[in-house]
Enzyme design. Structure first.
Site, PDB file in Angstrom:
ATOM      1  N   ASP A   1       0.788  -1.236   0.000  1.00 12.08           N
ATOM      2  CA  ASP A   1       0.000   0.000   0.000  1.00 12.08           C
ATOM      3  C   ASP A   1       0.820   1.287   0.000  1.00 12.08           C
ATOM      4  O   ASP A   1       0.314   2.338   0.370  1.00 12.08           O
ATOM      5  CB  ASP A   1      -0.924  -0.005   1.217  1.00 12.08           C
ATOM      6  CG  ASP A   1      -0.146  -0.182   2.518  1.00 12.08           C
ATOM      7  OD1 ASP A   1       1.061   0.110   2.520  1.00 12.08           O
ATOM      8  OD2 ASP A   1      -0.730  -0.592   3.525  1.00 12.08           O
TER       9      ASP A   1
ATOM     10  N   GLU B   1       0.343  -9.086  -1.167  1.00 12.78           N
ATOM     11  CA  GLU B   1      -0.372  -8.552   0.010  1.00 12.78           C
ATOM     12  C   GLU B   1      -1.626  -7.788  -0.445  1.00 12.78           C
ATOM     13  O   GLU B   1      -1.852  -6.629  -0.090  1.00 12.78           O
ATOM     14  CB  GLU B   1       0.525  -7.657   0.879  1.00 12.78           C
ATOM     15  CG  GLU B   1       0.002  -7.460   2.294  1.00 12.78           C
ATOM     16  CD  GLU B   1       0.850  -6.529   3.139  1.00 12.78           C
ATOM     17  OE1 GLU B   1       0.660  -5.311   3.090  1.00 12.78           O
ATOM     18  OE2 GLU B   1       1.741  -7.041   3.861  1.00 12.78           O
TER      19      GLU B   1
ATOM     20  N   HIS C   1      11.815   6.190  13.554  1.00 17.39           N
ATOM     21  CA  HIS C   1      11.761   6.339  12.097  1.00 17.39           C
ATOM     22  C   HIS C   1      12.509   7.618  11.718  1.00 17.39           C
ATOM     23  O   HIS C   1      12.545   8.582  12.499  1.00 17.39           O
ATOM     24  CB  HIS C   1      10.286   6.432  11.707  1.00 17.39           C
ATOM     25  CG  HIS C   1       9.997   6.277  10.249  1.00 17.39           C
ATOM     26  ND1 HIS C   1      10.346   7.226   9.313  1.00 17.39           N
ATOM     27  CD2 HIS C   1       9.383   5.294   9.562  1.00 17.39           C
ATOM     28  CE1 HIS C   1       9.942   6.823   8.116  1.00 17.39           C
ATOM     29  NE2 HIS C   1       9.366   5.646   8.237  1.00 17.39           N
TER      30      HIS C   1
ATOM     31  N   ARG D   1       1.242   8.798   8.966  1.00 17.55           N
ATOM     32  CA  ARG D   1       0.968  10.188   8.581  1.00 17.55           C
ATOM     33  C   ARG D   1      -0.267  10.770   9.260  1.00 17.55           C
ATOM     34  O   ARG D   1      -0.287  11.934   9.647  1.00 17.55           O
ATOM     35  CB  ARG D   1       0.768  10.263   7.062  1.00 17.55           C
ATOM     36  CG  ARG D   1       2.025  10.538   6.287  1.00 17.55           C
ATOM     37  CD  ARG D   1       1.727  10.622   4.794  1.00 17.55           C
ATOM     38  NE  ARG D   1       2.799  11.274   4.062  1.00 17.55           N
ATOM     39  CZ  ARG D   1       3.953  10.697   3.762  1.00 17.55           C
ATOM     40  NH1 ARG D   1       4.219   9.466   4.165  1.00 17.55           N
ATOM     41  NH2 ARG D   1       4.863  11.363   3.080  1.00 17.55           N
TER      42      ARG D   1
ATOM     43  N   GLU E   1      -2.536   5.127   2.670  1.00 22.39           N
ATOM     44  CA  GLU E   1      -2.339   3.716   2.302  1.00 22.39           C
ATOM     45  C   GLU E   1      -3.621   3.023   1.854  1.00 22.39           C
ATOM     46  O   GLU E   1      -3.588   2.173   0.966  1.00 22.39           O
ATOM     47  CB  GLU E   1      -1.704   2.948   3.466  1.00 22.39           C
ATOM     48  CG  GLU E   1      -0.241   3.277   3.711  1.00 22.39           C
ATOM     49  CD  GLU E   1      -0.017   4.554   4.525  1.00 22.39           C
ATOM     50  OE1 GLU E   1      -1.024   5.156   4.984  1.00 22.39           O
ATOM     51  OE2 GLU E   1       1.139   4.964   4.697  1.00 22.39           O
TER      52      GLU E   1
ATOM     53  N   HIS F   1       4.930   5.922  13.074  1.00 21.23           N
ATOM     54  CA  HIS F   1       5.269   6.741  11.902  1.00 21.23           C
ATOM     55  C   HIS F   1       4.084   7.133  11.028  1.00 21.23           C
ATOM     56  O   HIS F   1       4.256   7.751   9.980  1.00 21.23           O
ATOM     57  CB  HIS F   1       6.289   6.007  11.027  1.00 21.23           C
ATOM     58  CG  HIS F   1       5.718   4.797  10.346  1.00 21.23           C
ATOM     59  ND1 HIS F   1       5.020   4.875   9.163  1.00 21.23           N
ATOM     60  CD2 HIS F   1       5.715   3.497  10.692  1.00 21.23           C
ATOM     61  CE1 HIS F   1       4.633   3.662   8.807  1.00 21.23           C
ATOM     62  NE2 HIS F   1       5.031   2.806   9.714  1.00 21.23           N
TER      63      HIS F   1
END
Ligand code: UD1
Ligand code: UDP
Length: 383
Positions: A97, A119, A257, A226, A133, A224
Protein backbone atom coordinates in the site's frame (compact mmCIF):
# COMPACT_ATOMS: atom_id res chain seq x y z
CA UNK A 1 11.03 -17.63 -20.17
CA UNK A 2 9.07 -14.81 -18.53
CA UNK A 3 10.59 -11.55 -17.40
CA UNK A 4 9.43 -10.48 -13.93
CA UNK A 5 10.09 -6.99 -12.60
CA UNK A 6 9.68 -6.58 -8.82
CA UNK A 7 9.29 -2.95 -7.75
CA UNK A 8 9.51 -1.61 -4.20
CA UNK A 9 10.91 1.36 -2.32
CA UNK A 10 10.42 1.43 1.45
CA UNK A 11 11.74 -0.65 4.37
CA UNK A 12 8.64 -2.79 4.94
CA UNK A 13 8.17 -3.51 1.23
CA UNK A 14 11.80 -4.59 0.99
CA UNK A 15 11.45 -6.92 4.01
CA UNK A 16 8.41 -8.50 2.36
CA UNK A 17 9.69 -8.54 -1.26
CA UNK A 18 13.34 -9.61 -0.86
CA UNK A 19 12.39 -13.20 0.08
CA UNK A 20 10.26 -13.27 -3.08
CA UNK A 21 13.17 -12.02 -5.21
CA UNK A 22 15.26 -14.87 -3.78
CA UNK A 23 12.50 -17.37 -4.54
CA UNK A 24 12.20 -16.27 -8.19
CA UNK A 25 15.96 -16.48 -8.54
CA UNK A 26 15.70 -20.22 -7.75
CA UNK A 27 13.87 -20.70 -11.08
CA UNK A 28 16.19 -19.29 -13.75
CA UNK A 29 14.81 -21.55 -16.49
CA UNK A 30 11.34 -20.13 -16.12
CA UNK A 31 11.91 -16.58 -14.91
CA UNK A 32 14.30 -13.75 -15.58
CA UNK A 33 14.10 -11.80 -12.29
CA UNK A 34 14.74 -8.07 -12.28
CA UNK A 35 14.47 -5.64 -9.38
CA UNK A 36 13.72 -1.92 -9.48
CA UNK A 37 13.80 0.10 -6.27
CA UNK A 38 12.27 3.55 -6.16
CA UNK A 39 14.46 4.65 -3.26
CA UNK A 40 11.38 6.22 -1.59
CA UNK A 41 13.36 5.31 1.52
CA UNK A 42 17.14 5.46 1.29
CA UNK A 43 19.02 4.38 4.42
CA UNK A 44 16.16 2.25 5.74
CA UNK A 45 15.78 0.51 2.36
CA UNK A 46 19.50 -0.08 1.92
CA UNK A 47 19.70 -1.72 5.38
CA UNK A 48 17.26 -4.40 4.18
CA UNK A 49 18.79 -4.91 0.72
CA UNK A 50 22.12 -5.52 2.38
CA UNK A 51 20.77 -8.10 4.81
CA UNK A 52 19.07 -10.11 2.06
CA UNK A 53 21.91 -9.59 -0.42
CA UNK A 54 19.58 -8.17 -3.09
CA UNK A 55 21.24 -5.91 -5.66
CA UNK A 56 18.69 -3.84 -7.58
CA UNK A 57 19.01 -3.67 -11.38
CA UNK A 58 17.40 -0.21 -11.36
CA UNK A 59 17.34 2.45 -8.65
CA UNK A 60 15.19 5.54 -9.19
CA UNK A 61 16.79 7.10 -6.11
CA UNK A 62 13.87 9.48 -5.58
CA UNK A 63 14.07 10.23 -1.84
CA UNK A 64 14.26 13.87 -0.73
CA UNK A 65 14.24 15.09 2.84
CA UNK A 66 10.68 15.99 3.82
CA UNK A 67 9.21 14.71 0.55
CA UNK A 68 5.45 14.88 0.17
CA UNK A 69 3.00 12.60 -1.57
CA UNK A 70 3.13 14.62 -4.81
CA UNK A 71 6.93 14.29 -4.96
CA UNK A 72 6.87 10.53 -4.45
CA UNK A 73 3.98 9.85 -6.84
CA UNK A 74 5.33 11.99 -9.67
CA UNK A 75 8.91 10.80 -9.39
CA UNK A 76 7.99 7.11 -9.27
CA UNK A 77 5.54 7.43 -12.17
CA UNK A 78 7.95 9.14 -14.54
CA UNK A 79 10.93 7.10 -13.37
CA UNK A 80 9.03 3.86 -14.01
CA UNK A 81 8.11 4.94 -17.55
CA UNK A 82 11.76 4.77 -18.58
CA UNK A 83 12.46 1.52 -16.73
CA UNK A 84 9.41 -0.20 -18.26
CA UNK A 85 10.40 0.93 -21.74
CA UNK A 86 13.86 -0.52 -21.29
CA UNK A 87 12.95 -3.77 -19.48
CA UNK A 88 9.64 -4.57 -21.19
CA UNK A 89 8.63 -7.01 -18.43
CA UNK A 90 5.91 -9.61 -18.85
CA UNK A 91 4.67 -8.92 -15.32
CA UNK A 92 5.33 -6.18 -12.77
CA UNK A 93 5.03 -7.19 -9.11
CA UNK A 94 4.32 -4.57 -6.47
CA UNK A 95 3.59 -4.86 -2.77
CA UNK A 96 0.96 -3.62 -0.36
CA UNK A 97 0.00 0.00 0.00
CA UNK A 98 2.85 2.47 -0.34
CA UNK A 99 2.90 5.31 -2.82
CA UNK A 100 5.76 3.56 -4.64
CA UNK A 101 3.50 0.53 -5.16
CA UNK A 102 0.50 2.54 -6.31
CA UNK A 103 2.50 4.72 -8.73
CA UNK A 104 4.48 1.76 -10.11
CA UNK A 105 1.23 -0.15 -10.71
CA UNK A 106 -0.19 2.88 -12.49
CA UNK A 107 2.95 3.19 -14.62
CA UNK A 108 2.62 -0.48 -15.65
CA UNK A 109 -1.05 0.03 -16.43
CA UNK A 110 -0.21 2.95 -18.73
CA UNK A 111 2.00 0.55 -20.71
CA UNK A 112 -0.64 -2.21 -20.48
CA UNK A 113 1.72 -4.51 -18.60
CA UNK A 114 -0.01 -6.94 -16.19
CA UNK A 115 0.48 -6.21 -12.50
CA UNK A 116 0.67 -8.74 -9.68
CA UNK A 117 -0.25 -7.37 -6.25
CA UNK A 118 1.49 -9.02 -3.32
CA UNK A 119 -0.37 -8.55 0.01
CA UNK A 120 -3.62 -7.86 -1.83
CA UNK A 121 -7.05 -7.29 -0.34
CA UNK A 122 -6.28 -5.69 3.03
CA UNK A 123 -8.95 -3.11 3.81
CA UNK A 124 -10.13 -0.73 6.51
CA UNK A 125 -12.76 0.71 4.12
CA UNK A 126 -11.83 4.16 5.46
CA UNK A 127 -9.85 6.15 2.89
CA UNK A 128 -8.48 8.46 5.59
CA UNK A 129 -7.14 5.72 7.87
CA UNK A 130 -4.45 4.71 7.25
CA UNK A 131 -3.82 7.66 4.94
CA UNK A 132 -2.90 7.49 2.11
CA UNK A 133 -2.34 3.72 2.30
CA UNK A 134 -6.00 2.65 2.10
CA UNK A 135 -6.40 4.45 -1.24
CA UNK A 136 -3.02 3.21 -2.45
CA UNK A 137 -3.99 -0.41 -1.89
CA UNK A 138 -7.45 0.02 -3.40
CA UNK A 139 -6.01 1.65 -6.55
CA UNK A 140 -3.33 -1.03 -6.84
CA UNK A 141 -5.96 -3.73 -6.39
CA UNK A 142 -8.12 -2.18 -9.11
CA UNK A 143 -5.19 -2.29 -11.53
CA UNK A 144 -3.90 -5.77 -10.63
CA UNK A 145 -4.38 -8.84 -12.81
CA UNK A 146 -3.00 -11.22 -10.17
CA UNK A 147 -3.86 -10.84 -6.48
CA UNK A 148 -1.81 -12.61 -3.82
CA UNK A 149 -3.87 -12.36 -0.66
CA UNK A 150 -2.26 -13.19 2.67
CA UNK A 151 -5.42 -14.52 4.38
CA UNK A 152 -8.91 -15.81 3.53
CA UNK A 153 -10.33 -12.53 4.87
CA UNK A 154 -8.27 -10.44 2.44
CA UNK A 155 -9.43 -12.73 -0.39
CA UNK A 156 -13.03 -12.20 0.71
CA UNK A 157 -12.54 -8.41 0.65
CA UNK A 158 -11.56 -8.68 -3.02
CA UNK A 159 -14.46 -11.01 -3.86
CA UNK A 160 -16.81 -8.49 -2.23
CA UNK A 161 -15.44 -5.86 -4.63
CA UNK A 162 -16.20 -8.08 -7.61
CA UNK A 163 -12.68 -9.36 -8.32
CA UNK A 164 -13.01 -12.69 -10.19
CA UNK A 165 -12.15 -15.68 -8.02
CA UNK A 166 -9.56 -17.09 -10.46
CA UNK A 167 -7.38 -13.98 -10.12
CA UNK A 168 -6.88 -14.44 -6.38
CA UNK A 169 -4.53 -16.83 -4.60
CA UNK A 170 -4.36 -17.07 -0.79
CA UNK A 171 -0.65 -17.40 -0.10
CA UNK A 172 0.06 -16.18 3.43
CA UNK A 173 2.12 -13.05 3.99
CA UNK A 174 5.72 -13.03 2.79
CA UNK A 175 6.67 -11.22 6.03
CA UNK A 176 6.28 -14.55 7.82
CA UNK A 177 8.71 -16.11 5.29
CA UNK A 178 11.18 -13.35 6.22
CA UNK A 179 10.54 -13.78 9.94
CA UNK A 180 11.00 -17.58 9.83
CA UNK A 181 14.25 -17.11 7.95
CA UNK A 182 15.57 -14.72 10.62
CA UNK A 183 14.45 -16.89 13.53
CA UNK A 184 15.78 -20.17 12.08
CA UNK A 185 18.99 -18.98 10.40
CA UNK A 186 20.00 -16.04 12.54
CA UNK A 187 18.47 -15.88 16.04
CA UNK A 188 18.66 -19.61 16.78
CA UNK A 189 22.36 -19.54 15.86
CA UNK A 190 23.30 -17.30 18.77
CA UNK A 191 23.03 -13.96 16.97
CA UNK A 192 24.58 -10.99 18.73
CA UNK A 193 23.05 -7.61 17.82
CA UNK A 194 25.29 -5.19 15.90
CA UNK A 195 23.74 -1.90 16.92
CA UNK A 196 25.74 -0.42 19.84
CA UNK A 197 22.61 0.87 21.62
CA UNK A 198 21.01 -2.60 21.56
CA UNK A 199 24.24 -4.21 22.64
CA UNK A 200 24.56 -1.79 25.58
CA UNK A 201 20.93 -2.34 26.62
CA UNK A 202 21.62 -6.05 26.83
CA UNK A 203 25.05 -5.77 28.35
CA UNK A 204 23.67 -4.94 31.78
CA UNK A 205 21.32 -7.87 31.34
CA UNK A 206 18.70 -5.25 32.00
CA UNK A 207 16.12 -6.22 29.48
CA UNK A 208 14.56 -9.46 28.40
CA UNK A 209 11.14 -10.89 27.86
CA UNK A 210 10.49 -10.96 31.60
CA UNK A 211 9.17 -14.50 31.46
CA UNK A 212 11.03 -15.39 34.67
CA UNK A 213 9.92 -12.14 36.27
CA UNK A 214 13.47 -11.44 37.47
CA UNK A 215 15.11 -9.09 35.01
CA UNK A 216 13.94 -5.79 33.63
CA UNK A 217 11.09 -5.92 31.16
CA UNK A 218 11.11 -4.03 27.87
CA UNK A 219 8.35 -2.22 25.99
CA UNK A 220 9.29 -1.85 22.32
CA UNK A 221 7.80 1.19 20.57
CA UNK A 222 7.55 2.38 16.96
CA UNK A 223 5.41 5.04 15.28
CA UNK A 224 5.27 6.74 11.90
CA UNK A 225 1.72 7.00 10.49
CA UNK A 226 0.97 10.19 8.58
CA UNK A 227 -2.59 10.49 9.93
CA UNK A 228 -1.13 10.60 13.48
CA UNK A 229 1.25 13.52 12.77
CA UNK A 230 0.61 16.54 14.98
CA UNK A 231 -1.79 16.04 17.91
CA UNK A 232 -1.88 12.24 17.69
CA UNK A 233 1.88 11.96 17.94
CA UNK A 234 2.12 14.42 20.81
CA UNK A 235 -0.52 12.44 22.67
CA UNK A 236 1.33 9.14 22.05
CA UNK A 237 4.59 10.67 23.25
CA UNK A 238 2.99 12.04 26.43
CA UNK A 239 1.55 8.61 27.17
CA UNK A 240 4.99 7.03 26.75
CA UNK A 241 6.57 9.71 28.98
CA UNK A 242 3.99 9.06 31.73
CA UNK A 243 4.37 5.29 31.47
CA UNK A 244 8.14 5.59 31.78
CA UNK A 245 7.65 7.69 34.91
CA UNK A 246 5.13 5.25 36.41
CA UNK A 247 7.31 2.19 35.65
CA UNK A 248 10.95 3.12 36.33
CA UNK A 249 11.81 -0.61 36.48
CA UNK A 250 10.70 -1.13 32.85
CA UNK A 251 12.77 -0.14 29.80
CA UNK A 252 10.98 1.72 27.02
CA UNK A 253 12.90 1.36 23.76
CA UNK A 254 11.93 3.42 20.72
CA UNK A 255 13.86 2.94 17.43
CA UNK A 256 12.84 6.18 15.73
CA UNK A 257 11.76 6.34 12.10
CA UNK A 258 13.90 8.82 10.12
CA UNK A 259 10.91 10.94 9.11
CA UNK A 260 11.40 14.45 10.61
CA UNK A 261 7.66 14.54 11.40
CA UNK A 262 8.25 11.65 13.81
CA UNK A 263 11.36 13.08 15.44
CA UNK A 264 10.05 16.60 16.06
CA UNK A 265 7.29 15.68 18.58
CA UNK A 266 9.68 13.31 20.34
CA UNK A 267 12.12 16.19 20.83
CA UNK A 268 9.30 18.48 21.93
CA UNK A 269 7.85 16.12 24.54
CA UNK A 270 11.04 14.55 25.89
CA UNK A 271 13.57 17.33 25.47
CA UNK A 272 17.29 16.65 25.55
CA UNK A 273 17.27 14.54 28.74
CA UNK A 274 14.58 11.87 28.75
CA UNK A 275 14.19 9.61 31.80
CA UNK A 276 16.87 6.95 32.24
CA UNK A 277 14.57 4.07 31.31
CA UNK A 278 13.61 5.73 27.98
CA UNK A 279 15.85 4.80 25.06
CA UNK A 280 15.41 6.67 21.79
CA UNK A 281 17.59 4.93 19.24
CA UNK A 282 18.22 4.99 15.50
CA UNK A 283 16.21 2.69 13.20
CA UNK A 284 17.53 -0.82 13.61
CA UNK A 285 18.40 -3.15 10.81
CA UNK A 286 15.92 -5.98 10.41
CA UNK A 287 17.99 -8.60 12.25
CA UNK A 288 18.54 -6.39 15.29
CA UNK A 289 14.90 -5.37 15.28
CA UNK A 290 13.58 -8.94 15.27
CA UNK A 291 16.13 -9.77 17.97
CA UNK A 292 14.80 -6.93 20.12
CA UNK A 293 11.17 -7.80 19.40
CA UNK A 294 11.87 -11.33 20.58
CA UNK A 295 13.36 -9.94 23.83
CA UNK A 296 10.52 -7.49 24.44
CA UNK A 297 7.64 -7.91 26.89
CA UNK A 298 5.11 -6.09 24.76
CA UNK A 299 4.97 -3.86 21.68
CA UNK A 300 3.38 -0.43 21.25
CA UNK A 301 3.17 0.52 17.59
CA UNK A 302 1.23 1.98 14.68
CA UNK A 303 3.13 -0.16 12.16
CA UNK A 304 1.46 -2.55 9.76
CA UNK A 305 4.23 -5.13 9.49
CA UNK A 306 4.88 -5.32 13.23
CA UNK A 307 1.20 -6.22 13.78
CA UNK A 308 1.93 -9.31 11.68
CA UNK A 309 5.31 -10.27 13.13
CA UNK A 310 4.87 -9.74 16.88
CA UNK A 311 1.91 -12.14 17.27
CA UNK A 312 4.07 -14.85 15.66
CA UNK A 313 6.61 -14.28 18.43
CA UNK A 314 3.91 -14.36 21.11
CA UNK A 315 4.24 -10.67 21.97
CA UNK A 316 1.12 -8.67 22.84
CA UNK A 317 0.68 -5.64 20.58
CA UNK A 318 -1.15 -2.42 21.39
CA UNK A 319 -1.84 -0.64 18.11
CA UNK A 320 -1.83 3.15 18.34
CA UNK A 321 -4.36 3.58 15.53
CA UNK A 322 -8.13 3.83 15.26
CA UNK A 323 -8.43 1.26 12.49
CA UNK A 324 -6.59 -1.81 11.30
CA UNK A 325 -6.60 -3.60 7.98
CA UNK A 326 -5.23 -6.61 9.87
CA UNK A 327 -8.11 -7.71 12.13
CA UNK A 328 -7.03 -11.37 12.17
CA UNK A 329 -4.67 -11.00 15.14
CA UNK A 330 -7.18 -8.77 16.95
CA UNK A 331 -9.68 -11.62 16.65
CA UNK A 332 -7.03 -14.08 17.83
CA UNK A 333 -6.63 -11.92 20.96
CA UNK A 334 -2.97 -10.89 20.73
CA UNK A 335 -3.47 -7.42 19.21
CA UNK A 336 -5.61 -4.60 20.59
CA UNK A 337 -6.40 -1.19 19.08
CA UNK A 338 -5.81 1.71 21.48
CA UNK A 339 -5.74 4.69 19.10
CA UNK A 340 -3.70 7.74 20.04
CA UNK A 341 -5.67 8.63 23.16
CA UNK A 342 -3.25 9.29 26.03
CA UNK A 343 -5.40 7.73 28.77
CA UNK A 344 -6.22 4.60 26.81
CA UNK A 345 -2.57 3.95 25.90
CA UNK A 346 -1.53 4.41 29.55
CA UNK A 347 -4.39 2.27 30.87
CA UNK A 348 -3.92 -0.66 28.47
CA UNK A 349 -0.13 -0.71 28.77
CA UNK A 350 -0.37 -0.54 32.58
CA UNK A 351 -2.85 -3.42 32.59
CA UNK A 352 -0.44 -5.60 30.62
CA UNK A 353 2.43 -4.64 32.91
CA UNK A 354 0.46 -5.11 36.14
CA UNK A 355 -1.83 -8.05 35.50
CA UNK A 356 0.10 -11.24 34.77
CA UNK A 357 -3.03 -13.32 34.09
CA UNK A 358 -4.26 -10.76 31.59
CA UNK A 359 -0.81 -10.62 29.99
CA UNK A 360 -0.89 -14.41 29.53
CA UNK A 361 -4.17 -14.19 27.59
CA UNK A 362 -2.53 -11.87 25.03
CA UNK A 363 0.90 -13.46 24.80
CA UNK A 364 0.22 -16.80 23.12
CA UNK A 365 1.88 -17.13 19.72
CA UNK A 366 -0.53 -17.06 16.76
CA UNK A 367 0.19 -17.07 13.04
CA UNK A 368 -2.90 -15.88 11.22
CA UNK A 369 -0.70 -14.29 8.54
CA UNK A 370 1.01 -17.33 7.16
CA UNK A 371 3.17 -20.40 7.54
CA UNK A 372 6.37 -19.06 5.98
CA UNK A 373 5.68 -20.50 2.51
CA UNK A 374 4.04 -17.53 0.82
CA UNK A 375 6.91 -16.93 -1.62
CA UNK A 376 6.94 -20.43 -3.17
CA UNK A 377 3.14 -20.25 -3.51
CA UNK A 378 3.37 -16.93 -5.38
CA UNK A 379 6.03 -18.29 -7.72
CA UNK A 380 3.99 -21.48 -8.35
CA UNK A 381 0.89 -19.45 -9.13
CA UNK A 382 2.77 -17.24 -11.61
CA UNK A 383 4.24 -20.29 -13.32
C1 UD1 B 1 6.30 5.34 3.95
C2 UD1 B 1 4.97 4.85 3.39
C3 UD1 B 1 4.17 4.12 4.44
C4 UD1 B 1 4.98 3.04 5.12
C5 UD1 B 1 6.28 3.63 5.64
C6 UD1 B 1 7.14 2.56 6.23
C7 UD1 B 1 3.79 6.18 1.68
C8 UD1 B 1 2.94 7.35 1.43
N1 UD1 B 1 4.17 6.00 2.96
O1 UD1 B 1 6.01 6.35 4.89
O2 UD1 B 1 3.01 3.53 3.85
O3 UD1 B 1 4.22 2.49 6.18
O4 UD1 B 1 6.99 4.25 4.56
O5 UD1 B 1 8.16 3.08 7.03
O6 UD1 B 1 4.14 5.46 0.79
N2 UD1 B 1 13.56 9.23 5.55
C9 UD1 B 1 14.94 9.21 5.51
N3 UD1 B 1 15.58 8.03 5.20
C10 UD1 B 1 14.91 6.88 4.99
C11 UD1 B 1 13.52 6.89 5.05
C12 UD1 B 1 12.85 8.08 5.32
O7 UD1 B 1 15.58 10.22 5.72
O8 UD1 B 1 15.55 5.84 4.73
C13 UD1 B 1 12.86 10.51 5.85
C14 UD1 B 1 12.98 11.52 4.70
O9 UD1 B 1 13.02 12.81 5.22
C15 UD1 B 1 11.63 11.32 3.96
C16 UD1 B 1 10.71 11.07 5.14
O10 UD1 B 1 11.46 10.26 6.04
O11 UD1 B 1 11.28 12.44 3.19
C17 UD1 B 1 9.40 10.43 4.82
O12 UD1 B 1 9.56 9.25 4.03
P1 UD1 B 1 8.26 8.73 3.19
O13 UD1 B 1 8.62 7.46 2.52
O14 UD1 B 1 7.71 9.82 2.36
O15 UD1 B 1 7.17 8.48 4.32
P2 UD1 B 1 7.10 7.37 5.45
O16 UD1 B 1 6.44 8.00 6.62
O17 UD1 B 1 8.41 6.74 5.63
N1 UDP C 1 11.66 -2.66 11.42
C1 UDP C 1 13.05 -2.66 11.33
N2 UDP C 1 13.75 -1.75 12.10
C2 UDP C 1 13.15 -0.86 12.93
C3 UDP C 1 11.72 -0.86 12.98
C4 UDP C 1 11.01 -1.77 12.22
O1 UDP C 1 13.64 -3.46 10.61
O2 UDP C 1 13.84 -0.08 13.59
C5 UDP C 1 10.90 -3.61 10.57
C6 UDP C 1 9.84 -4.42 11.27
O3 UDP C 1 10.35 -5.66 11.71
C7 UDP C 1 8.79 -4.61 10.17
C8 UDP C 1 8.95 -3.39 9.30
O4 UDP C 1 10.21 -2.82 9.62
O5 UDP C 1 9.06 -5.75 9.36
C9 UDP C 1 7.85 -2.40 9.57
O6 UDP C 1 8.14 -1.20 8.94
P1 UDP C 1 7.34 0.13 9.23
O7 UDP C 1 6.74 0.07 10.59
O8 UDP C 1 8.27 1.25 8.93
O9 UDP C 1 6.23 0.14 8.10
P2 UDP C 1 4.76 -0.48 7.97
O10 UDP C 1 4.82 -1.94 8.21
O11 UDP C 1 3.90 0.25 8.95
O12 UDP C 1 4.36 -0.14 6.58
Amino acid sequence: MKRILLVFGTRPEAIKMCPLVKEFQKHPEEFETLVCVSGQHREMLDQVLQIFGVKPDYDLNIMKQGQDLYDVTARVLTGMRDVLDEVKPDVVLVHGDTTTSMAAALAAFYRQIPVGHVEAGLRTHNLLSPWPEELNRQVTGRIATYDFSPTPLSRQNLLDEGVPEERIAVTGNTVIDALHWVVENVLKKGYQPKDPSVASLLQDDNCHSGQSGESKRMVLITGHRRENFGEGFISMCRAIRDLAENYPEVDFVYPMHLNPNVRKPIREVFGAHPAKNLHFIEPLDYLDFVFLMEKSYLVLTDSGGIQEEAPGLGKPVLVMRDTTERPEAVEAGTVKLVGTDHDLIVRETSRLLDDRAYYETMSHAVNPYGDGKACPRIVEKLK
